[in-house]
Enzyme design. Structure first.
Site, short mmCIF file in Angstrom:
data_model
loop_
_atom_site.label_atom_id
_atom_site.label_comp_id
_atom_site.label_asym_id
_atom_site.label_seq_id
_atom_site.Cartn_x
_atom_site.Cartn_y
_atom_site.Cartn_z
N GLU A 159 0.81 -1.24 0.00
CA GLU A 159 0.00 0.00 0.00
C GLU A 159 0.83 1.28 0.00
O GLU A 159 0.62 2.17 0.83
CB GLU A 159 -0.98 -0.03 1.19
N GLU A 263 -6.26 -11.09 -0.73
CA GLU A 263 -7.21 -10.42 0.17
C GLU A 263 -8.62 -10.30 -0.44
O GLU A 263 -9.25 -9.25 -0.39
CB GLU A 263 -6.68 -9.05 0.56
O1 9MR Z 1 -7.30 -8.33 8.40
C1 9MR Z 1 -6.40 -7.49 9.09
C2 9MR Z 1 -6.99 -7.07 10.41
O2 9MR Z 1 -7.13 -8.17 11.28
C3 9MR Z 1 -6.13 -6.01 11.05
O3 9MR Z 1 -6.75 -5.51 12.21
C4 9MR Z 1 -5.89 -4.90 10.07
C5 9MR Z 1 -5.04 -3.85 10.73
O4 9MR Z 1 -4.35 -3.04 9.91
O5 9MR Z 1 -5.28 -5.41 8.89
C6 9MR Z 1 -6.09 -6.29 8.22
O6 9MR Z 1 -5.48 -6.74 7.03
C7 9MR Z 1 -5.19 -5.73 6.06
C8 9MR Z 1 -4.00 -6.21 5.26
O7 9MR Z 1 -2.93 -6.48 6.11
C9 9MR Z 1 -3.59 -5.18 4.23
N1 9MR Z 1 -4.68 -4.81 3.38
C10 9MR Z 1 -5.92 -4.44 4.05
C11 9MR Z 1 -6.31 -5.55 5.03
C12 9MR Z 1 -7.65 -5.25 5.64
O8 9MR Z 1 -7.55 -4.15 6.46
#
Ligand code: 9MR
Length: 377
Positions: A159, A263
């Site tokens: 990102e 994802e």
């Molecule tokens: O699914 C993840 C969630 O459990 C966490 O709290 C969150 C915190 O930043 O991150 C989520 O995963 C993310 C991923 O690492 C990167 N792309 C977006 C995802 C959804 O937020």
């Protein structure tokens, strides 16, 4: 099973009785797509450590690749300057080895879930460039080095782009400058020369962001750096993005390397601000009117979700030569981050398995999408 009146009405409207929640016990996503792409899911800490046996059964039946939802993120594995917390990540990697799965690393450099100390000096002031570069090097060497030969591919940078395709003004960018990107890929390559190295982001279907990702990856490759492919996070909705928008990015990204759908989840809940993507900071206060399916998902919405998944997988199957992997962001609806984003405490339904580990009609739709795509060619 006795079908509800609503379901029958939905059948009449659809002129077919749609997808069913029961699939044969042998049905397997990884088998259906074995000649096409790897099929995966993100595991939470409990699943990765094998403490969720019902989830393990689903994972081993359906998936041949896994991603770590959180255990390899900086704040989890490297919470303090001198302290690494390898336990949960070791368990995740061991799970992948035990089940012979392509094991993904997520993620080495990100603006989120990175502790504040990373960007500060000993006095709590903003770290200088040299200090931050040194921290990045130490972190990548330690983490990617520890799992050398065991993690098949890394989301090296996650990102780094804004939705308009420009580089995000993260602390990495503002302290080190644009060069932080090249440094991250160089360090990852050195730490594990055989691992695949990816760039991963959300909203990559947006034309400006698509162009930004292409510019970024091409500029790194032009410097002689190894970037093997682009991970398109699939945090999508029931209607948007369109299949054509997703397709344009798959085709465009295939020109610079492997394409991965990472994802993947489809949000069926109402959207307070037309937000899309996965900007963690874009949250809203809880409001019951945005939490509309607390007692289960109505059959017509189940069918809508199933049809959306069918359309998406027909597209993936059409482009199977370009796509290396498709990974869901979670195993069951109970695990999904969408229960807490963009509003905390909602009941979400974005995945193929429900809260009681049962297959949803969407699973049936994905399993059948191969024949749909083949017959439409
Ligand atoms: O699914 C993840 C969630 O459990 C966490 O709290 C969150 C915190 O930043 O991150 C989520 O995963 C993310 C991923 O690492 C990167 N792309 C977006 C995802 C959804 O937020």
């Amino acid at each position: 099973m006795i079908k509800s009146k609503r379901w029958l009405m939905a059948c009449l409207v659809l002129a077919s009785c749609g997808f069913t929640a029961t699939t044969s016990p042998e049905a397997s996503l990884k088998k259906v797509f074995k000649n096409d792409f790897l099929m995966g899911a993100a595991l939470n800490g409990k699943q990765a450590s094998g403490k969720d046996p019902e989830a393990t059964a689903i994972i081993t039946q359906h998936f041949n690749t896994i991603s770590p939802e959180n255990v390899l993120k900086w704040e989890a594995i490297h919470p303090q300057p001198e302290k690494y917390n390898f336990g949960p990540a070791d368990a995740y990697v061991a799970f992948g080895r035990q089940h012979n799965m392509f094991t993904v690393g997520h993620t080495l450099v990100w603006h989120s879930q990175t502790p504040d100390w990373v960007f500060e000096d000993a006095h709590g002031k903003a770290a200088g460039k040299a200090l931050l570069q040194q921290r990045m090097a130490e972190h990548i060497n330690t983490v990617a080095g520890r799992y050398k030969g065991q993690i098949g591919g890394w989301d090296v940078v996650n990102e780094a782009l804004n939705d308009d395709g420009t580089l995000r003004q993260s602390k990495w960018y503002t302290i080190i400058g644009e060069d932080y990107l090249a440094q991250a890929y160089q360090l990852a390559r050195k730490a594990d020369p055989k691992a695949e190295l990816y760039y991963n982001d959300y909203n990559l279907w947006k034309p400006a962001k698509r162009e930004g990702a292409l510019r970024l990856v091409r500029s790194l490759q032009a410097k002689g750096l190894k970037v093997d492919g682009i991970g398109m996070q699939g945090h999508w909705g029931l209607e948007s993005p369109s299949i054509a928008q997703i397709e344009e990015s798959i085709v465009a990204f295939s020109k610079v390397g492997k394409v991965m759908i990472t994802e993947l989840d489809i949000d069926v809940l109402p959207n307070p601000s037309n937000r899309n993507g996965a900007d963690i900071d874009a949250t809203f206060a809880f409001d019951e009117k945005y939490n509309v399916y607390t007692n289960g998902l109505p059959e017509e919405v189940q069918q809508k979700l199933a049809r959306r998944y069918a359309d998406i997988f027909a597209l993936f199957h059409k482009h199977r030569e370009k796509i290396a992997r498709v990974t869901f962001w979670g195993v069951t609806d109970a695990d999904s981050w969408l229960n807490n984003w963009p509003i905390k405490g909602r009941t979400s339904y974005p995945l193929l398995f429900d809260r009681t580990y049962q297959p949803k009609p969407a699973l049936d739709a994905v399993l059948k999408s191969v024949s749909k795509s083949s017959s439409s060619q």
